[in-house]
Design a protein around this motif. Structure first.
Motif, PDB file in Angstrom:
ATOM      1  N   ARG A 114       0.852  -1.047   0.037  1.00 43.45           N
ATOM      2  CA  ARG A 114       0.051   0.015  -0.027  1.00 43.45           C
ATOM      3  C   ARG A 114       0.931   1.265   0.000  1.00 43.45           C
ATOM      4  NH1 ARG A 114      -2.825   3.905   2.758  1.00 43.45           N
ATOM      5  NH2 ARG A 114      -4.782   4.142   2.313  1.00 43.45           N
ATOM      6  N   ALA A 115       2.125   1.053   0.769  1.00 46.84           N
ATOM      7  CA  ALA A 115       2.903   2.406   0.713  1.00 46.84           C
ATOM      8  C   ALA A 115       3.584   2.680  -0.433  1.00 46.84           C
ATOM      9  CB  ALA A 115       3.790   2.472   1.930  1.00 46.84           C
ATOM     10  N   ALA A 116       3.872   1.403  -1.085  1.00 47.41           N
ATOM     11  CA  ALA A 116       4.582   1.379  -2.419  1.00 47.41           C
ATOM     12  C   ALA A 116       3.952   2.284  -3.466  1.00 47.41           C
ATOM     13  CB  ALA A 116       5.210   0.226  -2.762  1.00 47.41           C
ATOM     14  N   ARG A 117       2.415   2.077  -3.462  1.00 50.64           N
ATOM     15  CA  ARG A 117       1.728   2.577  -4.483  1.00 50.64           C
ATOM     16  C   ARG A 117       1.471   4.146  -4.124  1.00 50.64           C
ATOM     17  NH1 ARG A 117      -1.491  -2.232  -3.289  1.00 50.64           N
ATOM     18  NH2 ARG A 117      -2.602  -1.030  -2.077  1.00 50.64           N
ATOM     19  N   GLY A 118       2.048   4.567  -2.912  1.00 52.16           N
ATOM     20  CA  GLY A 118       1.872   6.022  -2.809  1.00 52.16           C
ATOM     21  C   GLY A 118       0.435   6.361  -2.534  1.00 52.16           C
ATOM     22  N   VAL A 119      -0.503   5.587  -1.955  1.00 46.80           N
ATOM     23  CA  VAL A 119      -1.813   5.912  -1.694  1.00 46.80           C
ATOM     24  C   VAL A 119      -1.972   6.711  -0.569  1.00 46.80           C
ATOM     25  CG1 VAL A 119      -4.098   4.744  -0.944  1.00 46.80           C
ATOM     26  CG2 VAL A 119      -2.542   3.608  -2.357  1.00 46.80           C
ATOM     27  N   ARG A 120      -2.402   7.744  -0.651  1.00 44.25           N
ATOM     28  CA  ARG A 120      -3.018   8.747   0.581  1.00 44.25           C
ATOM     29  C   ARG A 120      -4.066   8.644   1.163  1.00 44.25           C
ATOM     30  NH1 ARG A 120       2.323  10.720   1.689  1.00 44.25           N
ATOM     31  NH2 ARG A 120       3.028  11.635  -0.117  1.00 44.25           N
ATOM     32  N   GLY A 121      -4.387   8.862   2.331  1.00 39.71           N
ATOM     33  CA  GLY A 121      -5.737   8.999   3.053  1.00 39.71           C
ATOM     34  C   GLY A 121      -5.958   7.498   3.730  1.00 39.71           C
TER      35      GLY A 121
END
Length: 117
Positions: free
Chosen positions: A64-71
């Protein structure tokens, strides 16, 4: 933080893979090392599966962090994460419940002969 997560995931993967073979070992009690739980066979395999599930939890967070998802994560992601946490807790709890509780076979009472005059 990423280094710590990667290190923890690596230890969980290696330890979990080794424990899936079902080796026998003694896990001493934290408060009383003369007592503990003997884990072998199925109980060791359940603990190994729990460690692999912990590595899976780390993989979910890293992905999830690697995809750069915010929120906030989606409801589906949160549900999968929660269910994996429940599975992990169940596997580790079952491992220690099935393990044989008893005295530590390697325990020796502390030697007080140095304190005598």
């Amino acid at each position: 933080m990423r280094t710590f997560i990667a290190f923890t995931m690596t230890l969980c993967l290696l330890g979990g893979a080794w424990l899936l073979q079902g080796p026998a070992f003694f896990w001493p009690d934290r408060l009383d090392p003369s007592q503990g739980v003997f884990l072998s066979g199925l109980s060791a395999q359940l603990l190994g599966a729990g460690l692999l599930a912990i590595a899976g939890l780390g993989t979910m967070v890293i992905a999830r962090a690697a995809r750069g998802v915010r929120g906030a994560p989606t409801r589906g992601w949160q549900l999968r994460y929660f269910l994996l946490i429940l599975l992990t807790l169940g596997l580790v709890s079952a491992a220690f419940s099935l393990g044989e509780r008893g005295p530590n076979p390697d325990w020796r009472t502390p030697d007080n002969s140095a304190s005598t005059s």
